[in-house]
Design an enzyme around this catalytic site. Structure first.
Site, PDB file in Angstrom:
ATOM      1  N   ASN A 158       0.819  -1.219   0.000  1.00 15.92           N
ATOM      2  CA  ASN A 158       0.000   0.000   0.000  1.00 15.92           C
ATOM      3  C   ASN A 158       0.854   1.272   0.000  1.00 15.92           C
ATOM      4  OD1 ASN A 158      -2.042  -1.823   0.088  1.00 15.92           O
ATOM      5  ND2 ASN A 158      -2.671  -1.395   2.206  1.00 15.92           N
ATOM      6  N   HIS A 206     -16.699  36.350 -30.771  1.00 20.73           N
ATOM      7  CA  HIS A 206     -17.836  35.582 -31.336  1.00 20.73           C
ATOM      8  C   HIS A 206     -17.487  35.023 -32.719  1.00 20.73           C
ATOM      9  CE1 HIS A 206     -20.324  37.829 -28.318  1.00 20.73           C
ATOM     10  NE2 HIS A 206     -19.494  38.812 -28.664  1.00 20.73           N
ATOM     11  N   SER A 259      -6.387  13.287 -49.260  1.00 18.34           N
ATOM     12  CA  SER A 259      -7.584  12.460 -49.286  1.00 18.34           C
ATOM     13  C   SER A 259      -7.395  11.383 -50.338  1.00 18.34           C
ATOM     14  CB  SER A 259      -8.800  13.325 -49.629  1.00 18.34           C
ATOM     15  OG  SER A 259      -9.831  12.520 -50.167  1.00 18.34           O
ATOM     16  N   LYS A 317      -7.408  17.918 -51.572  1.00 16.83           N
ATOM     17  CA  LYS A 317      -7.488  18.048 -50.121  1.00 16.83           C
ATOM     18  C   LYS A 317      -6.128  18.073 -49.427  1.00 16.83           C
ATOM     19  CE  LYS A 317     -10.826  17.900 -47.744  1.00 16.83           C
ATOM     20  NZ  LYS A 317     -11.983  17.075 -47.483  1.00 16.83           N
ATOM     21  N   ASN A 346      -5.694  17.864 -45.431  1.00 24.67           N
ATOM     22  CA  ASN A 346      -6.471  17.823 -44.197  1.00 24.67           C
ATOM     23  C   ASN A 346      -5.595  18.065 -42.964  1.00 24.67           C
ATOM     24  OD1 ASN A 346      -8.866  17.281 -45.583  1.00 24.67           O
ATOM     25  ND2 ASN A 346      -8.417  15.082 -45.626  1.00 24.67           N
ATOM     26  N   GLU A 399      -6.739  18.159 -35.771  1.00 28.24           N
ATOM     27  CA  GLU A 399      -8.036  17.580 -35.390  1.00 28.24           C
ATOM     28  C   GLU A 399      -7.867  16.539 -34.284  1.00 28.24           C
ATOM     29  OE1 GLU A 399      -8.656  16.829 -39.778  1.00 28.24           O
ATOM     30  OE2 GLU A 399     -10.741  16.959 -39.128  1.00 28.24           O
ATOM     31  N   TYR A 417      -6.612   2.145   2.385  1.00 24.34           N
ATOM     32  CA  TYR A 417      -6.484   1.596   1.030  1.00 24.34           C
ATOM     33  C   TYR A 417      -7.678   0.707   0.699  1.00 24.34           C
ATOM     34  CZ  TYR A 417      -4.844  -1.164  -2.929  1.00 24.34           C
ATOM     35  OH  TYR A 417      -4.744  -1.767  -4.149  1.00 24.34           O
ATOM     36  N   GLN A 452      -6.639   0.398  -7.302  1.00 23.94           N
ATOM     37  CA  GLN A 452      -5.808  -0.149  -8.377  1.00 23.94           C
ATOM     38  C   GLN A 452      -6.259   0.420  -9.725  1.00 23.94           C
ATOM     39  OE1 GLN A 452      -4.087  -4.205  -8.190  1.00 23.94           O
ATOM     40  NE2 GLN A 452      -5.455  -4.635  -9.908  1.00 23.94           N
ATOM     41  N   LYS A 496      -4.423   3.728 -12.032  1.00 18.90           N
ATOM     42  CA  LYS A 496      -3.221   3.869 -12.853  1.00 18.90           C
ATOM     43  C   LYS A 496      -3.444   3.926 -14.365  1.00 18.90           C
ATOM     44  CE  LYS A 496      -1.562   0.656 -10.096  1.00 18.90           C
ATOM     45  NZ  LYS A 496      -2.175   1.112  -8.831  1.00 18.90           N
TER      46      LYS A 496
END
Ligand code: ARG
Length: 464
Positions: A116, A162, A283, A289, A291, A296, A323, A328, A331
Site C-alpha cells: 500500500n 464571437h 484524401s 485536399k 487535411n 483535429e 487503502y 488499483q 493507474k
C-alpha cells in the site's frame, strides 16, 4: 465458476485454493503497472538501505538485495524479464524474481513496508518523472510559439470576438496568448509536483510500523521533500494523480483551442495559414485536399484526458479509509492521459514550428468586416471631443452607409461622411488603416508590435 489455477501467491500460507481465472484477470495490474518498474526498484533500494542503516537488515542481505534488484532492472530494460499475471503486480513480480535470484534475503526486503505504501510511493515518483518530462515539452512548445510571435510581431490579422471580425490584432499577439496559457500549464504542473513531493514510504499497510524505521532517510533518498504526516492518508491519497489529471486536462483544453484555430485558419475559406506536409494528410478520393489531421486529433484527444479525471474522481469519491483495491483502477487511465498529453504537446509543437502564415491573406482579412470601426469612433472622441457613446452612434451610421454601398469605411468620400458628422476631416482616413490601429494599441498587454516584442523579451528572459 470453479475454474482455478494453482498459482503460488505471496499469501499462500493463508489460502488453500488458487484464484478463479477470471479473478486473476480482474485482479492483476501487471499488464500496466509494469511501467513503474524503475520507480519500484528505486523505492525498494531506498527502503532496504534504510533498513540496513537502522540495523533491521544485515549488510550482507542488503548487498544481495541491491545487486539482485539491479539485475532485475537490467532484465526488464533488456526485455528479458518474464512478467506473470499470477503475481498480480509489479511489486510481487519483482520480489518473486528477487527470491529466485538471491533466495531468502529477498523475503526480508518487505519488512516494515506494505504494497500500500509501496504503490503510493511508486505512483508519486512516476507522476513526478512524467511532470518533469512534460515541463520540458511545454518549454519547447513555448519556444515554437515565441518563434512565430517574433517573426510576426508586425503581421496584422483580424482579431475576433464571437468569431466575428472585431479589431485588427497582430499574429504575434495572438501567438503570445497561447504562450501565456502554456506558461500557466507549466505552473499548474509545477504546483502538482510541489504538493505531491512527500514520501508515503514507511506508512506500511495503513497504521505505520513498530520497526524503528527512518522515514526522513527514505524520503531524502528518493528526493522527496519530507515524509507524509499521516499513514492512513498516505496510503489512500490519490489527490496528486487528480491534480496531475486536472493540470493535464486544462493543458489539453488549451491545445484543443489552438488546434481548432488551426483547423479554421487552414481552411480554403480563411486561408490564414498553411500547415506543413508533415502534419497534414491528403484524401484518397479528393486530390485537392490537405487535411489538418494532426490538429483535429490533438483537439479530440482531450476527451481521453478529461475522461481519466472523471474516472479517477469516481473511483475515489466514496472510498472509506484507508487503502481499497478500488484504487488499483487509479493507474491505467493516468498512464493513458500522460501518454496522450505528451503526444499532443509534441504534435502541437511541430505544427506551430512549421506553420506558414499567409501574411497577405491575414492583412486582407483584417481590412474587411469594418475591423477599424472602433478606431473611427476613437478618432471622433480624440479629435472632436465627442462622448464615446455619441461617437459609437455616428460610427454606426457610417458603417451602415458603407454597407449599403458595398464598400469599406475608408472608401467613403469625406463629403458623404460629413453628412453624418460635419467635423470629420481627411485625417480620419489615416486612423482607419489596420497598421495604425494595431500600432496605436500600446496599452500594457495590448496588440501593438512594441508591446508584443516587450512580452516576447520578458518570456525569453523567463526561460533563460
Ligand atoms: N496492485 C495494487 C494497486 O495497484 C498494489 C497494492 C495492493 N495492496 C493490497 N493490499 N492488495 O493498488
Amino acid at each position: 465458476m470453479s475454474d482455478t489455477n494453482n498459482s503460488n501467491t505471496m499469501w499462500g500460507g493463508r489460502f488453500e485454493g488458487g484464484p478463479a481465472r477470471v479473478m486473476e484477470k480482474i485482479n492483476a495490474s501487471i499488464g500496466y503497472d509494469r511501467r513503474f518498474y524503475t520507480q519500484d526498484i528505486r523505492g525498494s533500494i531506498a527502503h532496504a538501505t534504510m533498513l540496513a542503516d537502522q540495523g533491521i537488515l544485515t549488510r550482507d542481505d542488503l548487498d544481495r538485495i541491491v545487486e539482485g534488484l539491479n539485475t532485475i532492472l537490467r532484465e526488464i530494460e533488456e526485455g528479458r524479464f518474464k512478467f506473470s499475471a499470477a503475481l498480480e503486480d509489479i511489486h510481487m513480480n519483482v520480489e518473486s524474481r528477487l527470491r529466485e535470484l538471491i533466495g531468502d534475503a529477498a523475503g526480508r526486503m518487505h519488512t516494515a513496508r506494505s504494497r500500500n505504501d509501496q504503490v503510493a510511493t511508486d505512483f508519486r515518483l512516476w507522476i513526478r518523472d512524467t511532470i518533469d518530462r512534460i515541463d520540458a515539452m511545454l518549454v519547447e512548445l513555448i519556444e515554437a510559439l515565441l518563434g512565430q510571435a517574433e517573426a510576426h510581431a508586425e503581421t496584422v490579422m483580424p482579431g475576433f470576438t464571437h468569431l466575428q471580425v472585431a479589431q485588427p490584432v497582430t499574429l504575434g499577439h495572438h501567438m503570445m496568448a497561447y504562450v501565456e496559457m502554456a506558461g500557466r500549464d507549466r505552473d499548474r504542473f509545477a504546483e502538482t509536483r510541489r504538493r505531491l513531493n512527500e514520501s508515503p514510504l514507511g506508512s506500511a499497510a495503513l497504521a505505520g510500523t513498530s520497526f524503528p524505521i527512518d522515514r526522513e532517510a527514505t524520503a531524502r533518498a528518493l528526493d522527496f521533500d519530507r515524509p507524509t504526516a499521516n499513514s492512513l492518508d498516505a496510503v489512500s491519497d490519490r489527490d496528486f494523480a487528480l491534480d496531475f489529471l486536472h493540470a493535464s486536462t486544462v493543458c489539453a483544453m488549451h491545445l484543443s483551442r489552438l488546434s481548432e484555430e488551426l483547423v479554421i485558419w487552414s481552411s480554403a475559406q480563411f486561408g490564414f495559414v498553411k500547415l506543413s506536409d508533415a502534419f497534414s494528410t491528403g484524401s484518397s478520393i479528393m486530390p485537392q485536399k490537405r487535411n489538418p489531421d494532426a490538429a483535429e486529433l490533438v483537439k479530440a484527444k482531450i476527451g481521453r484526458v478529461m475522461g481519466a479525471y472523471v474516472a479517477l474522481m469516481t473511483v475515489m469519491k466514496g472510498l472509506p479509509m484507508a487503502y481499497g483495491k478500488d484504487m488499483q483502477e487509479d493507474k491505467e487511465t493516468v498512464f493513458d492521459a500522460a501518454d496522450t498529453i505528451e503526444l499532443a504537446i509534441t504534435a502541437m509543437t511541430g505544427m506551430v514550428a512549421d506553420l506558414e502564415p499567409n501574411v497577405a491573406a491575414l492583412r486582407d482579412a483584417a481590412s474587411s468586416g469594418f475591423a477599424t470601426a472602433t478606431d473611427f469612433a476613437d478618432w471622433l472622441v480624440q479629435n472632436l471631443d465627442m462622448p464615446f457613446r455619441d461617437a459609437h452612434h455616428a460610427t454606426g451610421a457610417a458603417v451602415r452607409m458603407a454597407e449599403d454601398r458595398g464598400c469599406d469605411l475608408g472608401d467613403l468620400p469625406l463629403s458623404d461622411l460629413q453628412t453624418i458628422e460635419p467635423g470629420l476631416t481627411e485625417a480620419v482616413f489615416e486612423a482607419l488603416t489596420v497598421e495604425k490601429a494595431v500600432h496605436g494599441r500600446k496599452s500594457y498587454g495590448g496588440t501593438a508590435p512594441a508591446q508584443v516584442r516587450a512580452q516576447i523579451a520578458r518570456w525569453k528572459e523567463k526561460l533563460a
